[in-house]
Design an enzyme around this catalytic site. Structure first.
Site, PDB file in Angstrom:
ATOM      1  N   ALA A  86     -20.802  76.259   9.285  1.00  0.00           N
ATOM      2  CA  ALA A  86     -21.161  76.746  10.619  1.00  0.00           C
ATOM      3  C   ALA A  86     -20.043  76.436  11.591  1.00  0.00           C
ATOM      4  CB  ALA A  86     -22.455  76.086  11.107  1.00  0.00           C
ATOM      5  N   GLU A  87     -19.899  77.311  12.558  1.00  0.00           N
ATOM      6  CA  GLU A  87     -19.151  76.934  13.757  1.00  0.00           C
ATOM      7  C   GLU A  87     -20.070  76.019  14.549  1.00  0.00           C
ATOM      8  OE1 GLU A  87     -16.104  77.645  14.556  1.00  0.00           O
ATOM      9  OE2 GLU A  87     -15.605  79.181  13.076  1.00  0.00           O
ATOM     10  N   THR A 128     -29.723  71.689  13.312  1.00  0.00           N
ATOM     11  CA  THR A 128     -29.441  70.709  14.362  1.00  0.00           C
ATOM     12  C   THR A 128     -30.623  70.567  15.310  1.00  0.00           C
ATOM     13  OG1 THR A 128     -28.048  70.324  16.333  1.00  0.00           O
ATOM     14  CG2 THR A 128     -28.319  72.591  15.629  1.00  0.00           C
ATOM     15  N   ASP A 129     -30.732  69.382  15.922  1.00  0.00           N
ATOM     16  CA  ASP A 129     -31.785  69.179  16.919  1.00  0.00           C
ATOM     17  C   ASP A 129     -31.542  70.002  18.186  1.00  0.00           C
ATOM     18  OD1 ASP A 129     -29.636  67.728  17.930  1.00  0.00           O
ATOM     19  OD2 ASP A 129     -30.727  65.839  18.130  1.00  0.00           O
ATOM     20  N   GLU A 130     -30.328  70.532  18.336  1.00  0.00           N
ATOM     21  CA  GLU A 130     -30.015  71.301  19.545  1.00  0.00           C
ATOM     22  C   GLU A 130     -30.815  72.596  19.643  1.00  0.00           C
ATOM     23  OE1 GLU A 130     -25.960  71.510  20.931  1.00  0.00           O
ATOM     24  OE2 GLU A 130     -25.364  69.918  19.556  1.00  0.00           O
ATOM     25  N   TYR A 155     -23.938  78.135  20.780  1.00  0.00           N
ATOM     26  CA  TYR A 155     -23.955  77.464  19.479  1.00  0.00           C
ATOM     27  C   TYR A 155     -25.385  77.239  19.005  1.00  0.00           C
ATOM     28  CZ  TYR A 155     -24.390  73.462  16.365  1.00  0.00           C
ATOM     29  OH  TYR A 155     -24.777  72.617  15.352  1.00  0.00           O
ATOM     30  N   LYS A 159     -27.626  78.824  15.803  1.00  0.00           N
ATOM     31  CA  LYS A 159     -28.275  78.012  14.773  1.00  0.00           C
ATOM     32  C   LYS A 159     -29.783  78.284  14.731  1.00  0.00           C
ATOM     33  CE  LYS A 159     -26.884  75.281  12.355  1.00  0.00           C
ATOM     34  NZ  LYS A 159     -26.382  75.396  10.947  1.00  0.00           N
ATOM     35  N   PRO A 210     -11.856  61.601  28.341  1.00  0.00           N
ATOM     36  CA  PRO A 210     -12.664  62.443  29.220  1.00  0.00           C
ATOM     37  C   PRO A 210     -14.152  62.270  28.947  1.00  0.00           C
ATOM     38  CG  PRO A 210     -11.706  63.759  27.450  1.00  0.00           C
ATOM     39  CD  PRO A 210     -11.156  62.367  27.299  1.00  0.00           C
ATOM     40  N   ARG A 219     -27.863  60.946  23.569  1.00  0.00           N
ATOM     41  CA  ARG A 219     -27.934  61.505  22.217  1.00  0.00           C
ATOM     42  C   ARG A 219     -28.476  60.442  21.255  1.00  0.00           C
ATOM     43  NH1 ARG A 219     -27.617  65.095  25.092  1.00  0.00           N
ATOM     44  NH2 ARG A 219     -26.056  66.766  25.213  1.00  0.00           N
ATOM     45  N   ASP A 277     -18.703  68.526  34.508  1.00  0.00           N
ATOM     46  CA  ASP A 277     -19.706  68.576  33.454  1.00  0.00           C
ATOM     47  C   ASP A 277     -19.633  69.885  32.673  1.00  0.00           C
ATOM     48  OD1 ASP A 277     -21.723  67.592  31.915  1.00  0.00           O
ATOM     49  OD2 ASP A 277     -23.264  67.598  33.480  1.00  0.00           O
ATOM     50  N   ARG A 278     -20.036  69.827  31.419  1.00  0.00           N
ATOM     51  CA  ARG A 278     -20.108  71.009  30.551  1.00  0.00           C
ATOM     52  C   ARG A 278     -21.184  71.959  31.063  1.00  0.00           C
ATOM     53  NH1 ARG A 278     -21.988  69.309  24.812  1.00  0.00           N
ATOM     54  NH2 ARG A 278     -19.778  69.271  24.230  1.00  0.00           N
TER      55      ARG A 278
END
Length: 340
Positions: A86-87, A128-130, A155, A159, A210, A219, A277-278
């Site tokens: 996976a990416e 993934t938990d995401e 992402y 998934k 960073p 997390r 922030d992202r």
């Protein structure tokens, strides 16, 4: 007597690579095929110590190439597929979502079709938990297998899409499957763009680290070896069609993780540099792994022992991550395989 043959997709990546090592060592009577297209994060140097073993074989394969996947499965007659390929980098998915859809969705469909056509015993899809989205900061709330899928990044959306495809192939075609959803992994051979190896490498080089926003995003950290043992258990003993969450019970803020590494290496917290922030940065992930524990799994690492071991590994294996950072690892395949 025919050896059990396992196709491990993404076996040149971080988690897949550790799983390949784990299975090659634990099951000398299994044949482990490492299927990987060697994108930027695919590193074969981690397999130098096992590449001459009789139960290990590398196949360069792009899972988005449908005909190549079908041809390989026709030739090899695999018993199991353990699908890591996976990416996986959230920042990259924000910049270029299309690659994530191609690999994570179309690539998964190609593998499912091949697995269905050639009647594999089990398809284990490593997710993934995401895919669950985010939790608030209430420490009593956790993701369970029944938590609705609410992905927040390209992402995690890709998934989640692949998870639903796997489920659909089970429900429609009766393909034997399991889905595992893990929390953040760490450990040896982690690609240096991710938080823990990035921090270790930059601290060792006395470079700024960073940290997104105020560093308070949380997390749940899982040592990669504990993840490998969980996947092996699910592959052998997981109930057909079931999802299993894999979590380490190690919740830390990103800032805590960075500070722990800095302290362990005896450097100054002045190296920390807070950055913008992202986009869509999820607040918190935390997994309830009770279902998997009832199957017989328990993690062997807590965060304190696991991060100490990981830091020590990166200190002792600077040659590995330095050749990743400078790009030399990308020449390994040509040297070891193409020119033979």
């Amino acid at each position: 007597m025919k050896k059990t043959k396992i196709a491990v997709t993404g076996g040149a990546g971080f988690i897949g690579g550790n799983f390949v090592h784990y299975m090659v060592s634990k099951y000398p009577n299994y044949m482990i095929h490492n299927l990987d297209s060697l994108t930027y994060a695919g590193d074969l140097t981690k397999h130098e110590s096992i590449e001459t073993k009789e139960n290990y074989h590398f196949v360069k394969l792009d899972i988005t190439d449908r005909q190549s996947v079908l041809n390989l499965f026709s030739e090899e007659n695999y018993d199991y597929v353990v699908h890591f390929a996976a990416e996986s980098h959230v920042d990259r998915s924000i910049t270029d979502p299309g690659i994530f859809v191609q690999t994570n969705v179309i690539g998964t469909q190609n593998l499912l079709d091949a697995s269905k056509e050639f009647e594999i015993k089990k398809f284990v899809h490593v997710s993934t938990d995401e895919v669950y989205g985010e939790l608030d900061f209430d420490p009593t709330t956790f993701f369970t297998e029944d938590t609705p899928l609410q992905p927040n990044s390209p992402y995690s959306a890709s998934k989640a899409s692949s998870d639903l495809l796997v489920r659909a192939y089970h429900e429609t075609y009766k393909l034997p499957v399991n889905i595992t959803r893990c929390s953040n992994n760490y450990g040896p051979y982690h690609f240096p763009e991710k938080l823990i190896p990035l921090t270790i490498s930059r601290v060792l080089n006395d470079e700024k680290i960073p940290v997104y926003g105020n560093g308070q995003n949380i997390r749940d950290w899982l040592h990669v070896q504990d993840h490998c043992s969980a996947i092996e258990l699910v592959m052998h003993d997981g109930s057909n069609g079931e999802v299993y969450n894999v979590g380490g019970h190690n919740e830390k803020t990103n800032l805590e993780v960075v500070e722990t590494i800095i302290k362990a290496l005896g450097k100054s917290e002045e190296l920390i540099e807070f950055v913008e922030d992202r986009l869509g940065h999820d607040k918190r992930y935390a997994i309830d792994p009770t279902k998997l524990e009832n199957l017989g799994w328990k993690p062997t690492y807590n965060f304190e022992t696991g991060i100490a071991q990981t830091i020590q590994w990166y200190v002792e294996n600077q040659k590995w991550w330095k050749q990743i950072i400078n790009g030399e690892y990308q020449n390994y395949f040509d040297k070891q395989y193409t020119l033979k």
